[in-house]
Design a protein around this motif. Structure first.
Motif, PDB file in Angstrom:
ATOM      1  N   LYS A  75       0.815  -1.217   0.000  1.00  0.00           N
ATOM      2  CA  LYS A  75       0.000   0.000   0.000  1.00  0.00           C
ATOM      3  C   LYS A  75       0.846   1.264   0.000  1.00  0.00           C
ATOM      4  O   LYS A  75       0.549   2.215  -0.730  1.00  0.00           O
ATOM      5  CB  LYS A  75      -0.992  -0.008   1.172  1.00  0.00           C
ATOM      6  CG  LYS A  75      -0.372  -0.288   2.522  1.00  0.00           C
ATOM      7  CD  LYS A  75      -1.448  -0.612   3.542  1.00  0.00           C
ATOM      8  CE  LYS A  75      -0.905  -0.630   4.950  1.00  0.00           C
ATOM      9  NZ  LYS A  75       0.247  -1.555   5.148  1.00  0.00           N
ATOM     10  N   SER A  76       1.947   1.256   0.768  1.00  0.00           N
ATOM     11  CA  SER A  76       2.828   2.435   0.759  1.00  0.00           C
ATOM     12  C   SER A  76       3.506   2.588  -0.592  1.00  0.00           C
ATOM     13  O   SER A  76       3.620   3.701  -1.124  1.00  0.00           O
ATOM     14  CB  SER A  76       3.894   2.321   1.842  1.00  0.00           C
ATOM     15  OG  SER A  76       3.415   2.848   3.054  1.00  0.00           O
ATOM     16  N   THR A  77       3.972   1.480  -1.154  1.00  0.00           N
ATOM     17  CA  THR A  77       4.627   1.527  -2.460  1.00  0.00           C
ATOM     18  C   THR A  77       3.667   2.074  -3.511  1.00  0.00           C
ATOM     19  O   THR A  77       4.048   2.894  -4.350  1.00  0.00           O
ATOM     20  CB  THR A  77       5.089   0.116  -2.859  1.00  0.00           C
ATOM     21  OG1 THR A  77       5.837  -0.425  -1.788  1.00  0.00           O
ATOM     22  CG2 THR A  77       5.924   0.148  -4.111  1.00  0.00           C
ATOM     23  N   PHE A  78       2.404   1.638  -3.447  1.00  0.00           N
ATOM     24  CA  PHE A  78       1.395   2.132  -4.380  1.00  0.00           C
ATOM     25  C   PHE A  78       1.280   3.646  -4.289  1.00  0.00           C
ATOM     26  O   PHE A  78       1.337   4.358  -5.293  1.00  0.00           O
ATOM     27  CB  PHE A  78       0.047   1.461  -4.052  1.00  0.00           C
ATOM     28  CG  PHE A  78      -1.128   2.055  -4.768  1.00  0.00           C
ATOM     29  CD1 PHE A  78      -1.273   1.907  -6.145  1.00  0.00           C
ATOM     30  CD2 PHE A  78      -2.095   2.772  -4.076  1.00  0.00           C
ATOM     31  CE1 PHE A  78      -2.352   2.453  -6.806  1.00  0.00           C
ATOM     32  CE2 PHE A  78      -3.173   3.329  -4.724  1.00  0.00           C
ATOM     33  CZ  PHE A  78      -3.304   3.174  -6.092  1.00  0.00           C
TER      34      PHE A  78
ATOM     35  N   LEU B  88      -5.742  -3.726  -0.258  1.00  0.00           N
ATOM     36  CA  LEU B  88      -4.641  -4.372  -0.973  1.00  0.00           C
ATOM     37  C   LEU B  88      -4.122  -5.556  -0.167  1.00  0.00           C
ATOM     38  O   LEU B  88      -4.025  -5.481   1.058  1.00  0.00           O
ATOM     39  CB  LEU B  88      -3.478  -3.395  -1.179  1.00  0.00           C
ATOM     40  CG  LEU B  88      -3.404  -2.623  -2.493  1.00  0.00           C
ATOM     41  CD1 LEU B  88      -4.642  -1.799  -2.702  1.00  0.00           C
ATOM     42  CD2 LEU B  88      -2.164  -1.756  -2.534  1.00  0.00           C
ATOM     43  N   ALA B  89      -3.787  -6.641  -0.860  1.00  0.00           N
ATOM     44  CA  ALA B  89      -3.095  -7.761  -0.212  1.00  0.00           C
ATOM     45  C   ALA B  89      -2.175  -8.397  -1.239  1.00  0.00           C
ATOM     46  O   ALA B  89      -2.577  -8.624  -2.385  1.00  0.00           O
ATOM     47  CB  ALA B  89      -4.096  -8.782   0.320  1.00  0.00           C
ATOM     48  N   ASP B  90      -0.965  -8.653  -0.840  1.00  0.00           N
ATOM     49  CA  ASP B  90       0.044  -9.276  -1.706  1.00  0.00           C
ATOM     50  C   ASP B  90       0.185  -8.579  -3.052  1.00  0.00           C
ATOM     51  O   ASP B  90       0.333  -9.237  -4.090  1.00  0.00           O
ATOM     52  CB  ASP B  90      -0.280 -10.763  -1.929  1.00  0.00           C
ATOM     53  CG  ASP B  90      -0.289 -11.525  -0.616  1.00  0.00           C
ATOM     54  OD1 ASP B  90       0.540 -11.175   0.245  1.00  0.00           O
ATOM     55  OD2 ASP B  90      -1.123 -12.425  -0.463  1.00  0.00           O
ATOM     56  N   GLY B  91       0.108  -7.272  -3.065  1.00  0.00           N
ATOM     57  CA  GLY B  91       0.344  -6.536  -4.299  1.00  0.00           C
ATOM     58  C   GLY B  91      -0.845  -6.518  -5.248  1.00  0.00           C
ATOM     59  O   GLY B  91      -0.715  -6.095  -6.396  1.00  0.00           O
ATOM     60  N   LEU B  92      -1.984  -6.994  -4.791  1.00  0.00           N
ATOM     61  CA  LEU B  92      -3.175  -6.967  -5.650  1.00  0.00           C
ATOM     62  C   LEU B  92      -4.278  -6.177  -4.971  1.00  0.00           C
ATOM     63  O   LEU B  92      -4.368  -6.150  -3.740  1.00  0.00           O
ATOM     64  CB  LEU B  92      -3.671  -8.400  -5.905  1.00  0.00           C
ATOM     65  CG  LEU B  92      -2.791  -9.242  -6.827  1.00  0.00           C
ATOM     66  CD1 LEU B  92      -3.221 -10.690  -6.777  1.00  0.00           C
ATOM     67  CD2 LEU B  92      -2.854  -8.707  -8.259  1.00  0.00           C
ATOM     68  N   LEU B  93      -5.110  -5.538  -5.795  1.00  0.00           N
ATOM     69  CA  LEU B  93      -6.280  -4.843  -5.270  1.00  0.00           C
ATOM     70  C   LEU B  93      -7.360  -5.900  -5.071  1.00  0.00           C
ATOM     71  O   LEU B  93      -7.991  -6.354  -6.015  1.00  0.00           O
ATOM     72  CB  LEU B  93      -6.731  -3.765  -6.262  1.00  0.00           C
ATOM     73  CG  LEU B  93      -7.943  -2.939  -5.874  1.00  0.00           C
ATOM     74  CD1 LEU B  93      -7.743  -2.320  -4.498  1.00  0.00           C
ATOM     75  CD2 LEU B  93      -8.192  -1.860  -6.890  1.00  0.00           C
ATOM     76  N   VAL B  94      -7.534  -6.324  -3.813  1.00  0.00           N
ATOM     77  CA  VAL B  94      -8.412  -7.463  -3.537  1.00  0.00           C
ATOM     78  C   VAL B  94      -9.871  -7.045  -3.567  1.00  0.00           C
ATOM     79  O   VAL B  94     -10.726  -7.745  -4.086  1.00  0.00           O
ATOM     80  CB  VAL B  94      -8.038  -8.074  -2.171  1.00  0.00           C
ATOM     81  CG1 VAL B  94      -9.047  -9.126  -1.773  1.00  0.00           C
ATOM     82  CG2 VAL B  94      -6.650  -8.673  -2.225  1.00  0.00           C
ATOM     83  N   GLU B  95     -10.136  -5.861  -2.981  1.00  0.00           N
ATOM     84  CA  GLU B  95     -11.530  -5.489  -2.821  1.00  0.00           C
ATOM     85  C   GLU B  95     -11.628  -3.979  -2.716  1.00  0.00           C
ATOM     86  O   GLU B  95     -10.737  -3.333  -2.155  1.00  0.00           O
ATOM     87  CB  GLU B  95     -12.078  -6.129  -1.535  1.00  0.00           C
ATOM     88  CG  GLU B  95     -13.571  -6.126  -1.441  1.00  0.00           C
ATOM     89  CD  GLU B  95     -14.078  -7.029  -0.320  1.00  0.00           C
ATOM     90  OE1 GLU B  95     -13.294  -7.864   0.174  1.00  0.00           O
ATOM     91  OE2 GLU B  95     -15.242  -6.873   0.050  1.00  0.00           O
ATOM     92  N   GLU B  96     -12.677  -3.388  -3.297  1.00  0.00           N
ATOM     93  CA  GLU B  96     -12.890  -1.962  -3.052  1.00  0.00           C
ATOM     94  C   GLU B  96     -14.358  -1.672  -2.910  1.00  0.00           C
ATOM     95  O   GLU B  96     -15.209  -2.407  -3.420  1.00  0.00           O
ATOM     96  CB  GLU B  96     -12.262  -1.101  -4.157  1.00  0.00           C
ATOM     97  CG  GLU B  96     -12.825  -1.252  -5.539  1.00  0.00           C
ATOM     98  CD  GLU B  96     -12.114  -0.327  -6.531  1.00  0.00           C
ATOM     99  OE1 GLU B  96     -12.103   0.882  -6.278  1.00  0.00           O
ATOM    100  OE2 GLU B  96     -11.566  -0.838  -7.519  1.00  0.00           O
ATOM    101  N   GLY B  97     -14.663  -0.617  -2.175  1.00  0.00           N
ATOM    102  CA  GLY B  97     -16.056  -0.271  -1.945  1.00  0.00           C
ATOM    103  C   GLY B  97     -16.154   0.826  -0.915  1.00  0.00           C
ATOM    104  O   GLY B  97     -15.132   1.316  -0.428  1.00  0.00           O
ATOM    105  N   SER B  98     -17.384   1.204  -0.580  1.00  0.00           N
ATOM    106  CA  SER B  98     -17.550   2.231   0.443  1.00  0.00           C
ATOM    107  C   SER B  98     -17.123   1.646   1.785  1.00  0.00           C
ATOM    108  O   SER B  98     -17.095   0.426   1.948  1.00  0.00           O
ATOM    109  CB  SER B  98     -19.012   2.656   0.510  1.00  0.00           C
ATOM    110  OG  SER B  98     -19.761   1.611   1.065  1.00  0.00           O
ATOM    111  N   PRO B  99     -16.765   2.519   2.759  1.00  0.00           N
ATOM    112  CA  PRO B  99     -16.341   2.001   4.063  1.00  0.00           C
ATOM    113  C   PRO B  99     -17.374   1.055   4.665  1.00  0.00           C
ATOM    114  O   PRO B  99     -17.012   0.030   5.241  1.00  0.00           O
ATOM    115  CB  PRO B  99     -16.196   3.268   4.911  1.00  0.00           C
ATOM    116  CG  PRO B  99     -15.925   4.351   3.932  1.00  0.00           C
ATOM    117  CD  PRO B  99     -16.636   3.973   2.675  1.00  0.00           C
TER     118      PRO B  99
END
Lengths: 249, 334
Positions: free
Chosen positions: A49-52, A218-229
């Motif tokens: 996440k920081s690298t992103f 993010l997990a293991d360099g992949l965007l696993v899931e996104e959505g509202s909080p």
């Protein structure tokens, strides 16, 4: 820029890859951030996440993929990265205030020498921003004389002094003592309310719930899931997200 | 007995560092023992030592050896004892130096009056002081120019090394390693006597300045590198994230933070450079040592050499004090 349509796309990331030697940190991340949107980036440590975030202003050079800021491909070799970075403020986990300058000098430095505005104008702008973060009385103090929370607020003022279009926050509260986290999050919430476009790497659930429009997990360099909080916190779909949230809640 | 927190803290720390004393130490540290042995030593010095002059007989040599060992052992009982007050330790230390000097004066067998006449024959030097002071002027001139140039070279090489280009670093490291390894005397002689064969010739003063600048520039660049390495990487990231260019970052963020780190070691280097100006007499620069050697030959007396040593002392001791002062100041600033 109220005359523009509000759901305009501010940041577009397409298939972003980053490797450190053999370590594949980002394995193809694609997402968009709209103007005035507040996006929180969460994930276990080592998820990238920081690298992103650091790729977005090229503190890290991505290995492949595209990043468009307001339609400009910032990975193109023909762009002036220094000029581009003036549109993107960044706040670090370890504050990184310049220890040999007072707070006001920290805030005035970039506007004077990068934006080339006059000293008086920079001073006026700096004092206003220090007032905004509640530290005008500390203008002539050196960073080491301030508490961690105060230093981080000055760092936010320093980034805002360039009048950026976007603000990046890289774990802004994780180096702080618990009683100082609130004052920093308050400043960030104010910014969010004022319509600043923000990308925040943070695990402060309360802040994310209140201020964020969207959460990237993010997990293991992949965007696993996104959505509202609400979606992410109350009804996570992916096993990694569920596992992570069960650990930090 | 009520114990204040301060005394307990002190007891704790001293207990931590104190070795347990063996039994004999307790009576050895007893005041009566120390006073008694001191009186015994004084009596020894007054009545048992051999007559003045270099000791010839084996018995006399042994006698002096035993006395010296006893004096050293007695002083060690005070000086190595951390619980003794400072004033007592200073008295014993100065007393020890005095006793050793007295022994040397009395038993070295040197002819002190003749030595004094040879080394400190100031009368012979009258009218020639201006020559030494002329030499001092040249020494200071060489020192000043070389200081300026070597700091310039050091800063430039240090800054170039922060760019982190592997090829450039290879050349810069080669420069630093080569010129830190060549003795200054060799460097000067090579520049003065060998380079003219390649069509490059310098005068003697220019040779000195070039050799000192290049040689000490290599040392100075190492101080600058240490200064830059002491800066947290986040500082550079923060500066670049604000849109400052590399050069602006160097000028406004890195140099101001590096200089307090660099200055103490740099002043140390510059002081040793000033001392190395004496090597220039090898290539006939008319500096202080060269002048002193000329006088040594023409007056047939070692007094000019002693005089030049004293002049170096008078010039360089204040500079080393200044270096220490700066180091102290800079530590406080940071």
């Amino acid at each position: 820029m109220s005359d523009q349509t509000s759901p305009e796309i501010m940041i577009e990331v397409v298939d972003l890859h980053k490797r450190f030697k053999d370590l594949h940190v980002l394995k193809g991340i694609s997402t968009t951030v709209k103007r005035s949107e507040v996006v929180a980036v969460m994930g276990p440590s080592g998820s990238g996440k920081s690298t992103f975030l650091r790729c977005l202003n090229r503190l890290e050079e991505p290995n492949s993929g595209h990043i468009y800021i307001e339609g400009v491909d910032i990975l193109s070799p023909y762009i002036d990265i220094n000029k581009l970075r003036t549109e993107m403020g960044m706040v670090f986990q370890s504050f990184n205030l310049f220890p040999h300058m007072t707070c006001i000098q920290n805030v005035m430095l970039a506007p004077m020498h990068v934006r080339k505005i006059s000293r008086d104008e920079a001073y006026e702008r700096g004092i206003k921003l220090l007032e905004k973060v509640g530290l005008a009385h500390k203008a002539d103090a050196y960073p080491e004389q301030l508490s961690g929370g105060q230093q981080q607020r000055v760092a936010i003022a320093r980034a805002l002094a360039m009048q950026p279009q976007i603000m990046f926050f890289d774990e802004p509260t994780s180096a702080l003592d618990p009683e100082m986290i609130g004052e920093v999050l308050d400043v960030m919430s104010t910014l969010a309310r004022e319509g600043m476009t923000m990308v925040v790497v943070s695990h402060e659930m309360g802040f994310i719930r209140k201020a964020a429009d969207r959460v990237l997990f993010l997990a293991d360099g992949l965007l696993v899931e996104e959505g509202s909080p609400e979606e992410i916190f109350n009804n996570p779909q992916h096993a990694r997200t569920k596992d992570f949230l069960s650990k930090i809640l | 007995m009520p114990m204040t927190t301060a005394t307990t803290a002190k007891a704790n720390t001293s207990a931590k560092f104190m070795r347990s004393h063996p039994a004999w130490m307790h009576w050895v540290r007893h005041p009566y023992f120390l006073r008694g042995t001191l009186v015994a030593l004084i009596l020894y010095a007054l009545f048992l030592l051999p007559a003045p002059g270099a000791p010839a007989a084996l018995a006399d040599k042994l006698n002096l050896g035993v006395f010296t060992v006893l004096v050293l052992a007695w002083s060690a009982l005070i000086l190595a004892d951390g619980d003794r007050p400072d004033w007592l330790q200073s008295i014993v230390a100065f007393g020890l130096v005095g006793v050793m000097g007295w022994l040397f004066y009395r038993y070295s067998g040197a002819h002190w009056d003749k030595l004094a006449a040879a080394f400190f024959d100031w009368g012979r030097l009258s009218g020639s002081w201006w020559l030494l002071l002329d030499g001092l002027k040249v020494t200071l001139l060489i020192g000043l120019i070389s200081t300026f140039l070597s700091v310039l070279i050091g800063a430039a090489v240090g800054i170039l090394r922060t760019l982190g280009s592997p090829t450039l670093n290879l050349f810069l490291t080669a420069y630093i390693d080569i010129f830190r390894s060549i003795p200054m005397a060799v460097l000067m002689v090579v520049i003065f006597f060998a380079l003219p064969y390649m069509g490059i010739s310098f005068g003697s003063i220019a040779t000195t300045v070039v050799a000192l600048s290049i040689g000490y520039g290599a040392y100075a660049s190492e101080s600058f590198r240490a200064g830059f390495e002491a800066i947290h990487y986040g500082q550079i990231e923060a500066a670049r994230a604000l849109g400052l260019s590399r050069w602006q970052c160097m000028r406004m963020i890195m140099l101001p933070q590096a200089i307090p780190v660099v200055i103490p070691s740099l002043t140390g280097i510059l002081v040793s450079m000033l001392k190395d100006t004496a090597v220039a007499s090898l290539v006939a620069s008319p500096e202080l040592l060269k002048r002193a050697r000329e006088l040594y030959t023409s007056k047939a007396s070692p007094t000019p050499l002693v005089a030049s040593a004293l002049i170096y002392l008078v010039v360089i001791i204040p500079l080393t004090r200044l270096a220490n002062l700066l180091e102290h100041r800079m530590k406080k600033v940071r």
